[in-house]
Design an enzyme around this catalytic site. Sequence first.
Site, short mmCIF file in Angstrom:
data_model
loop_
_atom_site.label_atom_id
_atom_site.label_comp_id
_atom_site.label_asym_id
_atom_site.label_seq_id
_atom_site.Cartn_x
_atom_site.Cartn_y
_atom_site.Cartn_z
N HIS A 18 -3.06 -11.56 5.34
CA HIS A 18 -3.26 -10.42 6.23
C HIS A 18 -4.62 -10.42 6.92
CE1 HIS A 18 -0.23 -8.71 3.25
NE2 HIS A 18 0.42 -8.84 4.38
N ASP A 33 3.40 -9.44 9.35
CA ASP A 33 4.09 -9.49 8.06
C ASP A 33 5.08 -8.33 7.95
OD1 ASP A 33 4.75 -10.28 5.50
OD2 ASP A 33 3.01 -9.32 4.57
N CYS A 77 0.85 -1.19 0.00
CA CYS A 77 0.00 0.00 0.00
C CYS A 77 0.88 1.24 0.00
CB CYS A 77 -0.88 0.01 1.23
SG CYS A 77 -1.93 -1.43 1.29
N TYR A 125 -5.82 -13.36 -3.58
CA TYR A 125 -5.22 -12.86 -2.33
C TYR A 125 -5.94 -13.43 -1.12
CZ TYR A 125 -4.05 -9.03 1.04
OH TYR A 125 -3.65 -8.27 2.11
#
Length: 688
Positions: free
Chosen positions: A173, A266, A31, A170
């Site tokens: 997370h 992460d 991001c 995906y």
Amino acid sequence: MTVKPPYDLLFEPVRIGPVTAPNRFFQVPHCNGFGHLRPRGLAAMRGMKAEGGWGVVCTEEVEIHPTSEISPAIEGRIWDDRDIPAHRLVTDAIHAHGALAGIELVHNGLHAPNRISRLPPMAPSAAPVDSSDPLQARAMDLTDIRNFRRWHREAALRAKAAGYDIVYAYAAHGMSTLMHFMQLRHNQRCDEYGGSLENRVRLTREVISEIKDAVGDSCAVAFRFAVDELLGEEGLSVEGETRDIVGLLAELPDLWDVNVSGWANDSATARFEPVEGYQESYTAFVKSMTSKPVVGVGRFTSPDAMVSQVRRGVLDLIGAARPSIADPFLPAKIRDDRIEAIRECIGCNICVSGDYLNVPIRCTQNPTMGEEWRRGWHPEKIAPKASDDRALVVGGGPSGLECALQLGQRGYRVTLAEGSSALGGRSLLESRLPGLSSTARVKDYREGLLKTMAGVEIYLESPLDSDSILEFGFPHVFLATGSAWRRDGTGRENHRPLRGLERLPVFTPDDIMAGKLPAGGRVTVFDDDHYYLGGVIAEKLADTGCDVTLVTPALTVSAWTDFTLEQDKIITRLLEKNVELTVRRNIAEVLPGGLRLACTHTGRTEDLEADALVLVTARDANDALYRSLSAEPDRLSAAGIQSLQRIGDCLAPGTIANAVYLGHLAAQNFQDEDWDTALFRREMTALA
Ligand code: ADP
Ligand code: SF4
């Protein structure tokens, strides 16, 4: 140019389904605060990574449909064909340097409160959304699931039309619907998408297969998968189900991108995961279960660690988000045998804070990050000097070092005077606090380069006063003299000095960093700063055997570290070290042997016993030199001084990232007459 062994291994091409990565350097999705709102800034930033040698450059998460949007966070969007041109800017910028472009398609499900679209969030089972919104997600029915699959397929087709080479599904997370379907705690379905592991993985299998059907002829299909949530039996784990999940899907994607979950694990900061490659113990098994290439991350900045990952069969591709942010030219520097010039990530997560605060990404180590388009800055190139004038930089902290380095790169002859016996300023001092050793990299990188530059002279143990500066008569003077923590308690909450400070031994962070510690006993750390330092000092004092209470007027401890993904871990660590945490309390008065605290809501008071007080409140700029020199313009001009400016904490105390940035900005703007006419380009909404 041939690359020297053993690093040539890192420059081997890697086949990924129908495409080939030119080398093993893989910028995984991250991001950035540009997203769908600032496509030009985004394209220039991604293009810079490709220019710097990353063989694959990916987007951030890109929302496939308005039922998944996490505004005000600014992520990517590929809702319909109107989004394609903005993505084209990105893929063109990446392809211009021979890299592959990857796109991470996302449906955020439970994680998406849909504040803009106002469409009801969707999840495998009905549950409150995992933001703090007072809102629940509804359970997806079979029609929703069919639509969900169709949205992925359509988004993949648009991604292909936009020029992407790698298309992701995906499940990492904890942020995506595919992952929510796999997680028992989020999936209580009784149909073919719930219950057994095979059922919970069904949707992922369908989505990956359908993306392959749609675009697999020319695009590789990647699967990003969190192999462990670090929640023990509560979550997905290597000990639990994720080996079986990898087994079920092993050969289906063209690429496995594996990590740990959630984002705070992460992208762990160096304070909590100091060792490079810290994810290996979780992700290493994946390669043994698939013939497809595997990419993983671990804040890799050392080429030896990277080679070791490949040699030992842990990873095929070296994944990086933060190391590629701190140094977009990391691969090129390894290729060109300039390893000493790598700007190593310090693991501070200031980059993450930009995303959290919905502003373009920034970085402590790389002040050009996020400025590629709007200011035209480049991490390795800067405009040549505009004159043969010499410059004096006073102070060798982060700001002075960056300013001197960039002036030197421009070709100016620079003298850097540092009062103490070592360069680094606060980046050196703070690096001695618990968990902050990598902060020294801010100094190391700059000091290393400055020492090789012919036009730069460095003087240590040279505290300058105004007379000596006037005597030297450098035509241009930059004051980077830093700041000092206040000893009187003034700051955000208290606008007047605390009463009774003479009654207790009082310390500041400067004392602690200089090794001047309370003698022991009960110590109160009063944190009105709210970033990491209050918590770090509490931790240090607890380690030295003090009985520590951290008092803060804020609602929570180390409040700003929420934006760097650290707050939970900080609180846990402090509690584990038996630090007492007292929130929403101000100091009403210092007493003999203690403090009178006042509730910030009701004003009710209570007394706390203490033998010493550490005040982490606010800083005063060390601008006495500036004030005395600028007060006498006639003496300045008589001495031949044409310009005098403050930079870094001496101008405005802030983060180290801020000090580096201000030093860089001053060097960029130096002798540019027009610096203030158009500060930077803006991406503006066009009214058609
Ligand atoms: P910043 O974060 O803005 O770079 P720091 O506080 O980290 O600020 O660094 C300031 C540096 O300036 C310190 O290393 C300090 O020793 C040095 N310094 C402060 N005053 C003087 C001075 N008068 N002459 C030379 N060096 C100075
Ligand atoms: Fe690394 Fe900090 Fe830069 Fe992020 S901001 S890339 S963590 S140095």
